[in-house]
Scaffold this active site. Structure first.
Site, PDB file in Angstrom:
ATOM      1  N   GLY A 156    -105.292  14.239  27.697  1.00 45.20           N
ATOM      2  CA  GLY A 156    -105.246  15.498  28.921  1.00 45.20           C
ATOM      3  C   GLY A 156    -104.858  16.919  28.095  1.00 45.20           C
ATOM      4  O   GLY A 156    -105.324  17.734  28.595  1.00 45.20           O
ATOM      5  N   ALA A 193    -101.917  13.243  29.076  1.00 47.99           N
ATOM      6  CA  ALA A 193    -101.116  12.773  30.230  1.00 47.99           C
ATOM      7  C   ALA A 193     -99.800  11.875  29.989  1.00 47.99           C
ATOM      8  O   ALA A 193     -99.931  10.973  29.083  1.00 47.99           O
ATOM      9  CB  ALA A 193    -102.250  12.079  31.400  1.00 47.99           C
ATOM     10  N   GLU A 240    -108.100  18.349  26.861  1.00 47.48           N
ATOM     11  CA  GLU A 240    -108.795  18.526  28.084  1.00 47.48           C
ATOM     12  C   GLU A 240    -108.140  19.854  28.689  1.00 47.48           C
ATOM     13  O   GLU A 240    -108.867  20.940  29.141  1.00 47.48           O
ATOM     14  CB  GLU A 240    -108.685  17.513  29.161  1.00 47.48           C
ATOM     15  CG  GLU A 240    -109.535  16.333  28.518  1.00 47.48           C
ATOM     16  CD  GLU A 240    -109.164  14.944  29.468  1.00 47.48           C
ATOM     17  OE1 GLU A 240    -108.071  14.528  29.437  1.00 47.48           O
ATOM     18  OE2 GLU A 240    -110.342  14.873  30.335  1.00 47.48           O
ATOM     19  N   GLU A 260    -108.077   8.025  25.039  1.00 46.40           N
ATOM     20  CA  GLU A 260    -107.708   7.492  26.274  1.00 46.40           C
ATOM     21  C   GLU A 260    -108.447   5.904  26.338  1.00 46.40           C
ATOM     22  O   GLU A 260    -107.666   5.113  26.932  1.00 46.40           O
ATOM     23  CB  GLU A 260    -108.353   8.014  27.640  1.00 46.40           C
ATOM     24  CG  GLU A 260    -108.170   9.248  28.078  1.00 46.40           C
ATOM     25  CD  GLU A 260    -108.479  10.603  27.143  1.00 46.40           C
ATOM     26  OE1 GLU A 260    -109.003  10.523  26.539  1.00 46.40           O
ATOM     27  OE2 GLU A 260    -108.359  11.545  28.055  1.00 46.40           O
TER      28      GLU A 260
END
Ligand code: HXC
Length: 258
Positions: free
Chosen positions: A109, A65, A112, A132
């Site tokens: 992300g 992200a 993911e 993260e």
């Protein structure tokens, strides 16, 4: 249609979606996530698409992200915007097969997103991780749930708690990716796999995807029943008649998605 953060090509019934923010190693910002959800929904509704491939650059599928965008956000910002909720839900609704073709970094992300696709083909340069924890957050787009289902609790805990990366060989060994190919032939191999899928009946491919996905959602007994009922319903299709007739007549089937 032109997108700010994606390059999209539709050819031979394959939608190839390339994440395209090279300046930030394809970090997933809200613009990209919005565009990705729109493109996926459009591809799902497009008769000229029978399989979707998501890829990034040679250096990064996606390095997570967008940290710059998230850095100053408050709980209220994240909660009210449902940060990552939109794409997370949107991708679950896509009924056509989606392949992730991963080269370089697939972190946070990015890992993911790859796991939210139906299967992952990795370049030998791929690196997967859920770092993260180094940023004071945890996975928020399925990492703690999907990685655990794919690789088991011990390795998933290791990845989430130490924040270490996993290389392509380890990812293949533990079942995170379906195959590893040389980096220079990643797209070619992903397109070959996608082409094989486009040659099937789309109804059957969607049913197979639905049945496999159900294995994550339910008990074995319910899943077996769901599969059996879907299997039975395949006999209502013309493509079942065609597929079996073609086998018996020793010819290639001509599926018509009916
Ligand atoms: C914003 C990023 C970024 C990210 C890289 N960049 N990752 N920007 N968000 N996630 C930017 C860098 O700031 C830099 O921009 C440029 O991309 C190149 O990155 P470098 O770090 O210079 O490259 P390199 O030294 O090769 O290192 C590559 C890397 C490193 C190891 C992948 O960039 C890295 O550790 N990135 C962060 C990985 C990460 O923590 N991901 C998880 C994010 S959290 P400038 O402008 O400086 O040149 C997350 C939450 C998910 O994903 C939960 C909900 C989805």
């Amino acid at each position: 249609m032109a997108y700010e953060t994606l390059i999209v090509e539709i050819e031979d019934y394959i939608a190839l979606i390339k994440l395209n923010r090279p300046e930030a190693l394809n970090a997933l910002n809200s613009k990209m996530l919005g565009e990705l959800a729109t493109v996926l929904q459009a591809a799902d509704a497009n008769d000229k698409v029978r399989c979707i491939v998501i890829t990034g650059s040679e250096k990064a599928f996606a390095a997570g992200a967008d940290i710059k965008e998230m850095a100053e956000q408050s709980f209220v910002d994240a909660y009210t915007a449902n940060l990552f909720g939109g794409i997370s839900d949107a991708i679950l609704e896509i009924r056509k097969p989606i392949i992730a073709a991963v080269s370089g970094y697939a972190l946070g992300g990015g890992c993911e997103l790859a796991m939210a696709c139906d299967f992952i083909i990795a370049a030998d340069t791929a690196k997967f991780g859920q770092p993260e924890i180094n940023l004071g957050v945890i996975a928020g787009f399925g990492g703690s749930q999907r990685l655990t289902r794919f690789v088991g609790k011990s390795k998933s805990m290791d990845m989430h708690l130490t924040g270490r990366n996993m290389d392509a060989a380890e990812a293949e060994r533990c079942g995170l990716v379906s195959r590893v190919v040389p980096a220079k032939s990643l797209i070619e191999e992903a397109m070959k796999a996608a082409t094989k899928i486009t040659e099937k009946s789309l109804i059957t491919a969607m049913a197979a995807k639905e049945a496999v996905n159900r294995s994550y959602e339910t008990t074995l007994r319910e899943g077996l029943l769901f599969e059996r009922r879907l299997f039975h319903s395949m006999f209502a299709t013309e493509d079942q008649k065609e597929g079996m007739a073609a086998f018996l007549e020793k010819r290639t089937p001509q599926f018509r998605d009916r």
